[in-house]
Write an enzyme that holds these catalytic residues in place. Structure first.
Site, short mmCIF file in Angstrom:
data_model
loop_
_atom_site.label_atom_id
_atom_site.label_comp_id
_atom_site.label_asym_id
_atom_site.label_seq_id
_atom_site.Cartn_x
_atom_site.Cartn_y
_atom_site.Cartn_z
N HIS A 200 0.79 -1.23 0.00
CA HIS A 200 0.00 0.00 0.00
C HIS A 200 0.81 1.28 0.00
O HIS A 200 0.39 2.28 -0.57
CB HIS A 200 -1.08 -0.05 1.07
CG HIS A 200 -2.35 -0.52 0.47
ND1 HIS A 200 -3.35 0.33 0.10
CD2 HIS A 200 -2.70 -1.75 0.03
CE1 HIS A 200 -4.29 -0.36 -0.51
NE2 HIS A 200 -3.91 -1.63 -0.55
N GLU A 442 -10.53 -11.29 -7.61
CA GLU A 442 -9.17 -11.30 -7.07
C GLU A 442 -8.89 -12.54 -6.22
O GLU A 442 -7.81 -12.67 -5.65
CB GLU A 442 -8.90 -10.02 -6.27
CG GLU A 442 -9.95 -9.65 -5.24
CD GLU A 442 -9.70 -8.30 -4.59
OE1 GLU A 442 -8.61 -7.71 -4.77
OE2 GLU A 442 -10.60 -7.82 -3.88
N ASP A 466 -4.13 -8.89 -5.75
CA ASP A 466 -4.50 -10.02 -4.90
C ASP A 466 -4.59 -11.32 -5.69
O ASP A 466 -4.20 -12.37 -5.20
CB ASP A 466 -5.83 -9.74 -4.18
CG ASP A 466 -5.60 -8.88 -2.96
OD1 ASP A 466 -4.67 -9.16 -2.20
OD2 ASP A 466 -6.35 -7.89 -2.77
N CYS A 513 -8.18 -3.46 -12.46
CA CYS A 513 -7.75 -2.31 -11.66
C CYS A 513 -6.52 -2.62 -10.80
O CYS A 513 -6.09 -1.81 -10.00
CB CYS A 513 -8.88 -1.77 -10.80
SG CYS A 513 -9.47 -2.96 -9.60
C1 PEP Z 1 -6.04 -5.70 -6.35
O1 PEP Z 1 -6.04 -6.55 -5.47
O2 PEP Z 1 -5.53 -5.85 -7.48
C2 PEP Z 1 -6.66 -4.39 -6.09
C3 PEP Z 1 -6.81 -3.50 -7.05
O3 PEP Z 1 -7.04 -4.13 -4.83
P1 PEP Z 1 -6.04 -3.75 -3.63
O4 PEP Z 1 -4.69 -3.48 -4.23
O5 PEP Z 1 -6.64 -2.55 -2.98
O6 PEP Z 1 -6.09 -4.96 -2.78
MG MG Z 2 -7.30 -6.42 -3.75
#
Ligand code: PEP
Ligand code: MG
Length: 593
Positions: A200, A442, A466, A513
């Site tokens: 993150h 995911e 994920d 995404c």
């Molecule tokens: C992902 O898991 O690709 C995603 C976009 O969500 P996050 O990165 O917030 O887990």
């Molecule tokens: Mg995710």
């Protein structure tokens, strides 16, 4: 103090997670320590006042520790508290006291900052000690230092120093709560021991356009507050105490980078349509409302992923429905953005581990996170859903549910949504009607049953961060296995194909995404799948759009066919890299070593 020239120059290599060059002073962030601000004592008269303030707080610290010792000593069964004696001794240690007063006097800095620098210096010395026990005694110095800082009134809420020119944050690890607490406009760069491309901190850094290098393993041990640091977030390099020549070279690189960025922005708002007329919607991933202007200038058509969990972090009370609504309405204020995908909260995993209210789990990535937590804490979920529904009255809002692993979860979420719709209608509160409800794909099980899931929802969004983590069994924040994190793994590519095909067969659009969507290396591969929307961090948009405009879907399909003829990432990766570099040389500048 040594002069800059005497300091040892070091070059450290980590994972390049957010591009750009940052040049500045290091700030060693340590969650456990009191965070202090730097201010320069411009008036010489203030220096003696500052030294007195420091001495007074040392004296107060000694008094307090003696008092604690006295009280505890009266308790039955308590041994003499040698540990407190050690702390008291340290507080009276001449070399420590002289060190701090020298910093105040020669550098003209406030007492808190000088104490912090002295602690960092001791950290450096202790780190070199072989004996583990003695090395561990550094915590005594930290404790004594914290006691002084507390007495200086330095235990402030603010998690970053208020420096005019900003700082480069050095840390062993940063949780989303840490970054949320920082005065982010003061952060010029991040250099962190832990983490990789999809952790993150990386995501936040990219979306705020802050250069960052992660996975450095030991930088928090080798860099002290106030060291001069250069971060090259494109090459994954950190240079500590650069020599003057290096400094000049990187200042030039920094200017070049800004120049390239300006050039890229020139056509960022042109649509992403291939030469043979295939249009791809380009979304932007955001964590904070403040990123909307950046999404617009970088050419996003809409918001493809609003990670709302940041609304929950770093606050005493849970956000109210009105808090949510105020944020969601602001997402809709940018006229050029055609849609906003609001993801319901995805707390848990690596996203909230600093919150003691949530039980510590052995394996949080597979624990009670996202939709699982929301269905368990239905009231918490409802507050957010009501706000999203209400925001839907004012524009094109899509609801996106994360971490769905089975059909029951989406049915349950939709049942709650329907109930809330009825409540809102009864209360005569305007709400969006027939708002698209989609799910993140995911979890591998969701891929396997994508055909069934597609009948329940209005769109899919593939979360590769994920999905790759779960499919390849690689913890996305563990830098020791990050070498295995491979979007071009044939298994990953097959999963993506399965999702896109299942979505299209059911007549629903499929977005992506995860971070894979924003890496120009994969743009043609993704185009080959026929993905309808790519959502990414704002910085990535112009380059990805250019590649789409300069290619055709026919070409992309051909490339993908070739990719699927290979059975390993070690064959696919060189092929794709070579193809993309030759085909789009301007999108992949050769890194200067
Ligand atoms: C992902 O898991 O690709 C995603 C976009 O969500 P996050 O990165 O917030 O887990
Ligand atoms: Mg995710």
């Amino acid at each position: 103090m040594k002069s800059q020239q005497d300091k040892h120059t070091a070059v450290l290599r980590g994972v390049a997670v957010s591009p750009g060059i940052a040049i500045g002073k290091a700030f060693h962030f340590d969650r456990l320590e009191s965070q202090v601000s730097l201010y320069k004592l411009r008036d010489k008269g203030l220096i003696s006042h500052e030294i007195k303030r420091f001495r007074d707080s040392v004296a107060a610290s000694v008094r307090q520790l003696r008092e604690i010792r006295r009280k505890l000593g009266r308790l039955e069964g308590m041994d003499p508290l040698y540990i407190l004696d050690v702390h008291i001794m340290l507080l009276k240690d001449r070399s420590f006291l002289t060190q701090v007063t020298t910093f105040i006097r020669t550098m003209g800095v406030n007492a808190e900052w000088a104490v912090r620098m002295a602690i960092d210096k001791y950290r450096e010395i202790f780190d070199k000690v072989e004996d583990e026990y003695i090395r561990g005694r550094f915590s005594d110095i930290q404790y004594a230092g914290q006691q002084i800082l507390r007495n200086l009134g330095g235990r402030q809420k603010e998690a970053l120093p208020a420096m005019d020119e900003g700082v480069i944050v050095i840390a062993a690890d940063l949780s989303p709560a840490d970054t949320a607490q920082m005065k982010i406009d003061r952060v010029q760069g991040f250099a962190i021991d832990m983490g990789g491309k999809t952790s993150h901190t990386a995501i936040v850094a990219r979306s705020l356009e802050i250069p960052a290098v992660l996975g450095l393993e030991r930088i928090s041990r080798s860099v002290k507050t106030n060291d001069d640091v250069i971060i090259d977030g494109s090459a994954g390099l950190v240079i500590v105490n650069p020599d003057p020549e290096m400094l000049l070279r990187f200042e030039r690189k920094k200017r070049d980078y800004a120049e390239t960025r300006r050039e890229l922005l020139a056509d960022a708002r042109l649509p992403a349509v291939t030469g043979d007329g295939h249009a791809v919607d380009i979304g932007c991933n955001i964590e904070f409302i403040e990123e909307i202007p950046s999404a617009v200038t970088h050419g996003a058509d809409g918001i493809g992923l609003y990670r709302t969990e940041f609304l929950y972090i770093n606050r005493e009370q849970l956000p109210t429905e009105e808090d949510h609504l105020a944020n969601y309405r602001r997402v809709l204020t940018a006229e050029s953005l055609r849609w906003a995908t609001i993801r319901t909260l995805d707390l848990g995993g690596d996203k909230f581990f600093s919150d003691p209210k949530l039980a510590k789990e052995m394996n949080p990535q597979m624990g009670l996170r996202a939709i699982r937590l929301c269905l368990r804490e239905e009231e918490l979920f409802k507050v957010q859903l009501r706000a999203i529904l209400r925001a839907g009255a004012g524009g094109n809002v899509r609801i996106l549910i994360p971490m769905v692993s089975g059909i029951e979860e989406i049915r349950e979420a939709k049942r709650i949504l329907a109930e809330l719709q009825e409540d809102l209608a009864r209360e005569a509160i305007p709400a969006g009607q027939d708002m698209p409800v989609g799910i993140m794909i995911e979890v591998p099980s969701a891929v396997v049953i994508a055909d069934a899931l597609a009948r329940e929802v209005d769109f899919f969004s593939i979360g590769t961060n994920d999905l790759i983590q779960y499919a390849l069994a690689i913890d996305r924040i563990n830098e020791r296995v990050s070498y295995l994190y491979e979007p071009l793994h044939p298994a990953v590519l097959r999963l993506i194909r399965q999702v896109v095909d299942a979505g299209h067969r059911a007549g629903i659009p499929v977005a992506m995404c995860g971070e894979m969507a924003g890496d120009p290396l994969y743009t043609l591969v993704l185009l080959g799948f026929g993905i309808d929307e790519l959502s990414m961090n704002p910085l990535a948009i112009p380059r990805v759009k250019r590649i789409i405009r300069a290619s055709t879907q026919k070409e992309a399909r051909k490339l993908l066919k070739r990719v699927f003829s290979y059975s390993s990432a070690s064959e696919i990766r060189p092929y794709v890299e070579d193809y993309m570099r030759k085909r789009f040389p301007e999108a992949f500048p050769v890194a200067e070593s």
